[in-house]
Design a protein around this motif. Structure first.
Motif, PDB file in Angstrom:
ATOM      1  N   GLU A 268      -8.665-117.782  97.152  1.00 28.71           N
ATOM      2  CA  GLU A 268      -9.917-118.040  96.442  1.00 28.71           C
ATOM      3  C   GLU A 268     -10.440-116.809  95.706  1.00 28.71           C
ATOM      4  O   GLU A 268     -11.559-116.834  95.178  1.00 28.71           O
ATOM      5  N   ASP A 269      -9.659-115.745  95.654  1.00 31.49           N
ATOM      6  CA  ASP A 269     -10.117-114.489  95.065  1.00 31.49           C
ATOM      7  C   ASP A 269      -9.021-113.965  94.126  1.00 31.49           C
ATOM      8  O   ASP A 269      -7.941-113.570  94.569  1.00 31.49           O
ATOM      9  N   ASP A 270      -9.298-113.960  92.825  1.00 36.22           N
ATOM     10  CA  ASP A 270      -8.273-113.583  91.849  1.00 36.22           C
ATOM     11  C   ASP A 270      -7.747-112.169  92.053  1.00 36.22           C
ATOM     12  O   ASP A 270      -6.557-111.902  91.854  1.00 36.22           O
ATOM     13  N   ARG A 271      -8.612-111.243  92.432  1.00 35.11           N
ATOM     14  CA  ARG A 271      -8.160-109.869  92.631  1.00 35.11           C
ATOM     15  C   ARG A 271      -7.265-109.758  93.869  1.00 35.11           C
ATOM     16  O   ARG A 271      -6.251-109.050  93.846  1.00 35.11           O
ATOM     17  N   LEU A 272      -7.600-110.466  94.932  1.00 31.08           N
ATOM     18  CA  LEU A 272      -6.744-110.476  96.109  1.00 31.08           C
ATOM     19  C   LEU A 272      -5.383-111.089  95.770  1.00 31.08           C
ATOM     20  O   LEU A 272      -4.346-110.645  96.279  1.00 31.08           O
ATOM     21  N   LYS A 273      -5.396-112.104  94.906  1.00 31.68           N
ATOM     22  CA  LYS A 273      -4.131-112.695  94.468  1.00 31.68           C
ATOM     23  C   LYS A 273      -3.281-111.655  93.731  1.00 31.68           C
ATOM     24  O   LYS A 273      -2.071-111.546  93.973  1.00 31.68           O
ATOM     25  N   GLU A 274      -3.905-110.906  92.817  1.00 34.15           N
ATOM     26  CA  GLU A 274      -3.168-109.889  92.060  1.00 34.15           C
ATOM     27  C   GLU A 274      -2.536-108.857  92.989  1.00 34.15           C
ATOM     28  O   GLU A 274      -1.357-108.506  92.851  1.00 34.15           O
ATOM     29  N   LEU A 275      -3.317-108.361  93.920  1.00 38.63           N
ATOM     30  CA  LEU A 275      -2.828-107.334  94.840  1.00 38.63           C
ATOM     31  C   LEU A 275      -1.708-107.866  95.731  1.00 38.63           C
ATOM     32  O   LEU A 275      -0.753-107.154  96.052  1.00 38.63           O
ATOM     33  N   THR A 276      -1.823-109.128  96.122  1.00 36.20           N
ATOM     34  CA  THR A 276      -0.780-109.756  96.928  1.00 36.20           C
ATOM     35  C   THR A 276       0.511-109.891  96.130  1.00 36.20           C
ATOM     36  O   THR A 276       1.605-109.573  96.620  1.00 36.20           O
ATOM     37  N   ALA A 277       0.392-110.364  94.903  1.00 32.70           N
ATOM     38  CA  ALA A 277       1.577-110.551  94.056  1.00 32.70           C
ATOM     39  C   ALA A 277       2.288-109.232  93.790  1.00 32.70           C
ATOM     40  O   ALA A 277       3.518-109.179  93.695  1.00 32.70           O
ATOM     41  N   GLU A 278       1.513-108.143  93.673  1.00 32.76           N
ATOM     42  CA  GLU A 278       2.090-106.828  93.405  1.00 32.76           C
ATOM     43  C   GLU A 278       2.667-106.174  94.668  1.00 32.76           C
ATOM     44  O   GLU A 278       3.315-105.129  94.585  1.00 32.76           O
ATOM     45  N   GLY A 279       2.402-106.770  95.821  1.00 34.77           N
ATOM     46  CA  GLY A 279       2.892-106.212  97.077  1.00 34.77           C
ATOM     47  C   GLY A 279       2.004-105.122  97.640  1.00 34.77           C
ATOM     48  O   GLY A 279       2.354-104.488  98.641  1.00 34.77           O
ATOM     49  N   ASP A 280       0.823-104.905  97.032  1.00 37.45           N
ATOM     50  CA  ASP A 280      -0.086-103.858  97.502  1.00 37.45           C
ATOM     51  C   ASP A 280      -0.974-104.332  98.647  1.00 37.45           C
ATOM     52  O   ASP A 280      -1.588-103.513  99.340  1.00 37.45           O
ATOM     53  N   LEU A 281      -1.078-105.651  98.811  1.00 41.53           N
ATOM     54  CA  LEU A 281      -1.851-106.220  99.921  1.00 41.53           C
ATOM     55  C   LEU A 281      -0.890-107.055 100.756  1.00 41.53           C
ATOM     56  O   LEU A 281      -0.241-107.967 100.240  1.00 41.53           O
ATOM     57  N   ARG A 282      -0.799-106.719 102.047  1.00 46.52           N
ATOM     58  CA  ARG A 282       0.183-107.368 102.911  1.00 46.52           C
ATOM     59  C   ARG A 282      -0.506-108.026 104.099  1.00 46.52           C
ATOM     60  O   ARG A 282      -1.677-107.759 104.401  1.00 46.52           O
ATOM     61  N   LEU A 283       0.258-108.855 104.771  1.00 49.75           N
ATOM     62  CA  LEU A 283      -0.281-109.592 105.909  1.00 49.75           C
ATOM     63  C   LEU A 283      -0.865-108.649 106.950  1.00 49.75           C
ATOM     64  O   LEU A 283      -1.950-108.883 107.487  1.00 49.75           O
ATOM     65  N   ARG A 284      -0.175-107.572 107.214  1.00 50.16           N
ATOM     66  CA  ARG A 284      -0.645-106.640 108.235  1.00 50.16           C
ATOM     67  C   ARG A 284      -1.972-105.990 107.847  1.00 50.16           C
ATOM     68  O   ARG A 284      -2.778-105.631 108.708  1.00 50.16           O
ATOM     69  N   ASP A 285      -2.207-105.838 106.536  1.00 49.42           N
ATOM     70  CA  ASP A 285      -3.479-105.266 106.074  1.00 49.42           C
ATOM     71  C   ASP A 285      -4.639-106.190 106.432  1.00 49.42           C
ATOM     72  O   ASP A 285      -5.703-105.737 106.872  1.00 49.42           O
ATOM     73  N   LEU A 286      -4.432-107.497 106.226  1.00 48.78           N
ATOM     74  CA  LEU A 286      -5.502-108.450 106.500  1.00 48.78           C
ATOM     75  C   LEU A 286      -5.732-108.637 107.991  1.00 48.78           C
ATOM     76  O   LEU A 286      -6.869-108.841 108.421  1.00 48.78           O
ATOM     77  N   VAL A 287      -4.668-108.559 108.775  1.00 53.54           N
ATOM     78  CA  VAL A 287      -4.854-108.615 110.227  1.00 53.54           C
ATOM     79  C   VAL A 287      -5.721-107.433 110.668  1.00 53.54           C
ATOM     80  O   VAL A 287      -6.624-107.577 111.495  1.00 53.54           O
ATOM     81  N   GLY A 288      -5.468-106.256 110.088  1.00 53.09           N
ATOM     82  CA  GLY A 288      -6.288-105.090 110.408  1.00 53.09           C
ATOM     83  C   GLY A 288      -7.735-105.270 109.978  1.00 53.09           C
ATOM     84  O   GLY A 288      -8.665-104.906 110.703  1.00 53.09           O
ATOM     85  N   LEU A 289      -7.945-105.864 108.805  1.00 56.86           N
ATOM     86  CA  LEU A 289      -9.301-106.092 108.308  1.00 56.86           C
ATOM     87  C   LEU A 289     -10.075-107.083 109.166  1.00 56.86           C
ATOM     88  O   LEU A 289     -11.298-107.137 109.106  1.00 56.86           O
ATOM     89  N   SER A 290      -9.366-107.876 109.966  1.00 54.33           N
ATOM     90  CA  SER A 290     -10.042-108.818 110.865  1.00 54.33           C
ATOM     91  C   SER A 290     -11.013-108.103 111.802  1.00 54.33           C
ATOM     92  O   SER A 290     -11.964-108.699 112.300  1.00 54.33           O
ATOM     93  N   MET A 291     -10.776-106.824 112.030  1.00 60.52           N
ATOM     94  CA  MET A 291     -11.652-106.071 112.925  1.00 60.52           C
ATOM     95  C   MET A 291     -13.040-105.861 112.333  1.00 60.52           C
ATOM     96  O   MET A 291     -14.003-105.664 113.068  1.00 60.52           O
ATOM     97  N   VAL A 292     -13.137-105.887 111.003  1.00 60.15           N
ATOM     98  CA  VAL A 292     -14.434-105.649 110.376  1.00 60.15           C
ATOM     99  C   VAL A 292     -14.865-106.808 109.491  1.00 60.15           C
ATOM    100  O   VAL A 292     -15.894-106.740 108.827  1.00 60.15           O
ATOM    101  N   CYS A 293     -14.096-107.897 109.496  1.00 62.16           N
ATOM    102  CA  CYS A 293     -14.354-108.979 108.556  1.00 62.16           C
ATOM    103  C   CYS A 293     -14.146-110.317 109.251  1.00 62.16           C
ATOM    104  O   CYS A 293     -13.141-110.520 109.930  1.00 62.16           O
ATOM    105  N   VAL A 294     -15.110-111.217 109.068  1.00 62.92           N
ATOM    106  CA  VAL A 294     -15.062-112.496 109.775  1.00 62.92           C
ATOM    107  C   VAL A 294     -13.796-113.276 109.473  1.00 62.92           C
ATOM    108  O   VAL A 294     -13.260-113.977 110.327  1.00 62.92           O
ATOM    109  N   ALA A 295     -13.296-113.197 108.279  1.00 58.05           N
ATOM    110  CA  ALA A 295     -12.119-113.990 107.906  1.00 58.05           C
ATOM    111  C   ALA A 295     -11.074-113.079 107.277  1.00 58.05           C
ATOM    112  O   ALA A 295     -10.685-113.242 106.136  1.00 58.05           O
TER     113      ALA A 295
END
Length: 357
Positions: A268-295
């Motif tokens: 639902e976020d175009d910038r997150l999509k871009e970063l994911t497609a480029e390989g700069d945002l990975r699954l492990r990054d979002l699991v880590g962000l779970s510590m400070v972010c509800v979703a």
């Protein structure tokens, strides 16, 4: 500032076993005036069910959905306990307007394997798009207008907002101080509007969920980049998300409810999509962000090749984050046919990139 209401939701009151069969008529009678009187206030109109025997009563859920649609709403949220997850595929198959939240009150890692198997079963029988309508409510479902990790606990109405771009304007002009002021202003305006609609419909105003959520080009990731002056995911991202959460929490009052935190649904976020497609945002990054972010792990497309065991490991890490954080969080994982970096189509969410582990 033009206030954007993302969703206007009617919360169905908890009902006795004797009254459960009368819910279709009650929901129609109570929610139709609400949606009629709202004057197109919200982008979407929604109805949220309380806990109930929905796993055994899918035919009743179908009847309720008919009443919901006739009343003027487009989506129905159905809460299901983790002990009854075998019924989830049947409920999702009723309609693409039915959303299911699985209540996992004690997010023990050993439950992860069973839930990973459920996700694969839905992927194989109904496809990836059905998974966009299923959330795992770790730590329990929350009373919120945000779907699908929601449950009704009392009758009334609630609102969710779309105000990311308002904060981006404030961030450019006054940085953090301006953002904090804008959050307070948006919430005050939303509460006033919600109370007005509730009064005209003779319903209780339960509150606004002030969570900061994106929709495509109205990107939370871009806001974080504005505030940190660096790419999302770089050093400073965790701090910025946590600081935004603190501002939202401090602005919250008796008329606020729900998650009340930053949300990062990738699809639902175009910038997150871009970063994911480029390989700069990975699954492990979002699991880590779970510590400070509800979703921190939300609307994430992962390749089917990851296997049930691999997906269970991802869920187990997220469950552990929820335990440590001590707050409920929603998780939506989308299994797709594709390799990391590929783009796949997911209905109303358009093209979504497949994420690297």
């Amino acid at each position: 500032m033009t206030l954007k209401i993302r969703a206007l939701s009617y919360h169905v009151p908890p009902t006795s076993p004797e009254g459960i069969d009368h819910l279709p008529d009650l929901i129609f009678a109570r929610s139709k005036p609400l949606f009629s009187n709202s004057g197109g206030l919200a982008w979407t109109n929604r109805v949220i069910l309380p806990r109930g025997p929905w796993a055994e009563r899918s035919e009743l859920v179908a009847e309720i959905l008919d009443s919901v649609v006739r009343a003027g709403a487009g989506y129905l949220a159905v809460p299901v306990d983790v002990e009854h997850v075998d019924a989830v595929p049947t409920l999702l198959s009723i309609s693409d307007s039915v959303f299911v939240g699985v209540e996992v009150r004690q997010p023990q890692p050993e439950v992860a394997t069973r839930l990973a198997g459920l996700l694969y079963q839905i992927f194989e029988t109904q496809g990836s798009e059905a998974l966009t309508r299923l959330a795992l409510g770790l730590g329990g479902l929350v009373e919120t207008p945000y779907f699908p990790s929601t449950v009704s606990k009392r009758e009334g109405i609630s609102l969710s907002l779309l105000y990311v771009n308002d904060l981006r304007v404030a961030a450019r002009s006054n940085s953090w101080r301006g953002v904090e002021k804008e959050i307070r202003g948006v919430l005050a305006q939303a509460v006033e509007g919600g109370m007005r609609v509730a009064e005209s419909s003779e319903l209780k105003f339960l509150g606004v969920d002030p969570s900061l959520s994106p929709w495509m080009d109205e990107s939370v990731a871009k806001l974080i980049e504005d505030l940190t002056d660096s790419e999302f995911g770089s050093p400073g991202t965790f701090h910025a998300v946590a600081r935004l959460n603190s501002m939202i929490s401090e602005a919250a009052g008796p008329e606020t409810m729900g998650f009340a935190e930053v949300m990062l649904p990738v699809a639902e976020d175009d910038r997150l999509k871009e970063l994911t497609a480029e390989g700069d945002l990975r699954l492990r990054d979002l699991v880590g962000l779970s510590m400070v972010c509800v979703a921190g792990l939300d609307m994430v497309a992962i390749p089917a090749s990851i296997s049930v065991k691999g997906l269970a490991s991802v869920l187990a890490d997220t469950f552990t984050a929820a335990q440590i954080k001590g707050r409920s969080m929603g998780v939506r994982v989308l299994i797709v046919d594709g390799r990391p970096g590929d783009w796949v189509r997911l209905g109303r969410f358009g093209e979504v990139p497949v994420m690297k582990p």
